[in-house]
Design a protein around this motif. Sequence first.
Motif, PDB file in Angstrom:
ATOM      1  N   LEU A   1      -4.399  -6.780   0.205  1.00  0.00           N
ATOM      2  CA  LEU A   1      -3.510  -7.380  -0.722  1.00  0.00           C
ATOM      3  C   LEU A   1      -3.174  -6.096  -1.806  1.00  0.00           C
ATOM      4  N   GLY A   2      -2.006  -5.964  -2.162  1.00  0.00           N
ATOM      5  CA  GLY A   2      -1.501  -4.820  -3.094  1.00  0.00           C
ATOM      6  C   GLY A   2      -1.246  -3.746  -2.451  1.00  0.00           C
ATOM      7  N   GLU A   3      -1.566  -3.414  -1.079  1.00  0.00           N
ATOM      8  CA  GLU A   3      -0.823  -2.356  -0.706  1.00  0.00           C
ATOM      9  C   GLU A   3       0.424  -2.225   0.082  1.00  0.00           C
ATOM     10  N   LEU A   4       1.179  -1.415  -0.208  1.00  0.00           N
ATOM     11  CA  LEU A   4       2.647  -1.044   0.238  1.00  0.00           C
ATOM     12  C   LEU A   4       2.598   0.312   0.463  1.00  0.00           C
ATOM     13  N   GLU A   5       3.278   0.565   1.610  1.00  0.00           N
ATOM     14  CA  GLU A   5       3.504   2.055   1.951  1.00  0.00           C
ATOM     15  C   GLU A   5       4.872   2.357   1.380  1.00  0.00           C
ATOM     16  N   HIS A   6       5.196   3.663   1.371  1.00  0.00           N
ATOM     17  CA  HIS A   6       6.443   3.725   0.724  1.00  0.00           C
ATOM     18  C   HIS A   6       8.004   3.130   0.814  1.00  0.00           C
ATOM     19  N   ASP A   7       7.960   2.877   2.203  1.00  0.00           N
ATOM     20  CA  ASP A   7       9.005   2.361   2.703  1.00  0.00           C
ATOM     21  C   ASP A   7       8.942   0.658   2.956  1.00  0.00           C
ATOM     22  N   GLU A   8       8.178   0.113   2.585  1.00  0.00           N
ATOM     23  CA  GLU A   8       7.577  -1.198   2.807  1.00  0.00           C
ATOM     24  C   GLU A   8       8.198  -2.192   1.487  1.00  0.00           C
ATOM     25  N   ASN A   9       8.557  -3.457   1.839  1.00  0.00           N
ATOM     26  CA  ASN A   9       9.048  -4.163   0.849  1.00  0.00           C
ATOM     27  C   ASN A   9       8.664  -5.565   1.137  1.00  0.00           C
ATOM     28  N   LEU A  10       8.496  -6.418   0.200  1.00  0.00           N
ATOM     29  CA  LEU A  10       7.826  -7.847  -0.103  1.00  0.00           C
ATOM     30  C   LEU A  10       8.750  -8.693  -0.785  1.00  0.00           C
ATOM     31  N   PHE A  11       8.834  -9.909   0.208  1.00  0.00           N
ATOM     32  CA  PHE A  11       9.605 -10.997  -0.542  1.00  0.00           C
ATOM     33  C   PHE A  11       8.428 -12.257  -0.697  1.00  0.00           C
ATOM     34  N   ILE A  12       8.147 -12.378  -1.936  1.00  0.00           N
ATOM     35  CA  ILE A  12       7.378 -13.702  -2.233  1.00  0.00           C
ATOM     36  C   ILE A  12       8.138 -15.088  -2.668  1.00  0.00           C
ATOM     37  N   ARG A  13       7.639 -16.182  -1.945  1.00  0.00           N
ATOM     38  CA  ARG A  13       8.391 -17.311  -2.192  1.00  0.00           C
ATOM     39  C   ARG A  13       7.568 -18.415  -2.503  1.00  0.00           C
ATOM     40  N   GLY A  14       7.635 -19.250  -3.493  1.00  0.00           N
ATOM     41  CA  GLY A  14       6.704 -20.291  -3.581  1.00  0.00           C
ATOM     42  C   GLY A  14       7.027 -21.302  -4.726  1.00  0.00           C
ATOM     43  N   GLU A  15       6.556 -22.282  -5.286  1.00  0.00           N
ATOM     44  CA  GLU A  15       6.920 -23.371  -6.234  1.00  0.00           C
ATOM     45  C   GLU A  15       6.274 -22.626  -7.296  1.00  0.00           C
ATOM     46  N   PRO A  16       6.580 -23.107  -8.601  1.00  0.00           N
ATOM     47  CA  PRO A  16       6.146 -22.623  -9.864  1.00  0.00           C
ATOM     48  C   PRO A  16       4.734 -22.615  -9.871  1.00  0.00           C
ATOM     49  N   GLY A  17       3.864 -21.797 -10.447  1.00  0.00           N
ATOM     50  CA  GLY A  17       2.684 -21.838 -10.635  1.00  0.00           C
ATOM     51  C   GLY A  17       1.341 -21.718  -9.543  1.00  0.00           C
TER      52      GLY A  17
END
Length: 296
Positions: free
Chosen positions: A151-167
């Motif tokens: 958790l917290g690792e991303l290579e230079h060409d990687e992207n992340l989309f985080i979805r979820g309800e508030p809180g």
Amino acid sequence: MMNNLEFNPSSTSDCISYAENSQVADESKIRVTVRAPKNKASAYSPSAKSESKGMSSKETVTLHDRLSNVCAELNWRCYEHSLQLYLEEGQEQSLNYAENVIDALEHAVMLKRVARANRLIKQSGLSEAQLETNYNPNLFSFSDNFDPQRLGELEHDENLFIRGEPGVGKTLTALQYAKRAIYEKGYSIYFAYSTELFALLRDPIRAPDLLNKVKNVRLLILDDVGHEDIYEGNTNAFYNIVAYRLNKQKSTIITSGTAVEQWASRFDDRKLFESTVTRFVSKAYLMHMTGRNLYL
């Protein structure tokens, strides 16, 4: 002052605080499922966990290895051979100064990392409160294809989309990527609430410099997309940022508490917006978070 913040760059625990003794019932945990892009289907699985590239412990490396590491960090490759000969000469004469020399150089590396991190923090858009936010992994239950240690690792060409309800911890999770990028990788990052960013991009004086910044940092975090003020040209700004970063292989994290379909109502060009989002999602890890509100 944020530029006076201090940390131990060799310790991940200073970036991410793990409450090891805090036990949370399974039914109370936030459920986190992760889907990878097709070309990186197993990149976050435990079996694909990358080997640590940090400096090894003193017990498992030679003085030569440690010297090589610090010379690389300090951009002293041209001096490495001379320093190696100097240390070897001391050992041949039974002069035990090699350990002290390496310790001093490693301390210089630490000071360099601290200075670099403080500089990156000042440019990041992060508040001191956000940097001090603790992350408790015991509050989350991850899908089997995701290694929580990454958790917290991303290579230079990687992207992340985080979805979820508030809180449910979307921003909290995104902040772990920001902290590791600064403290461990030395990457430039910029964190912005999407509503504030797009409001600032309407300012003809501030917009050019701000747009250049968000397009070119190594890691951009757009938090809580989907609540922007509607104005002419906001879709074009969104497209310019996302498309440019995808083309240049720069990492972007987007968080949202609303369905993608609802975003379109916040932007003035629906077709351009949908094509931009579709392209981003196809190249991003998708993290879906469900469960109770952590702040209630």
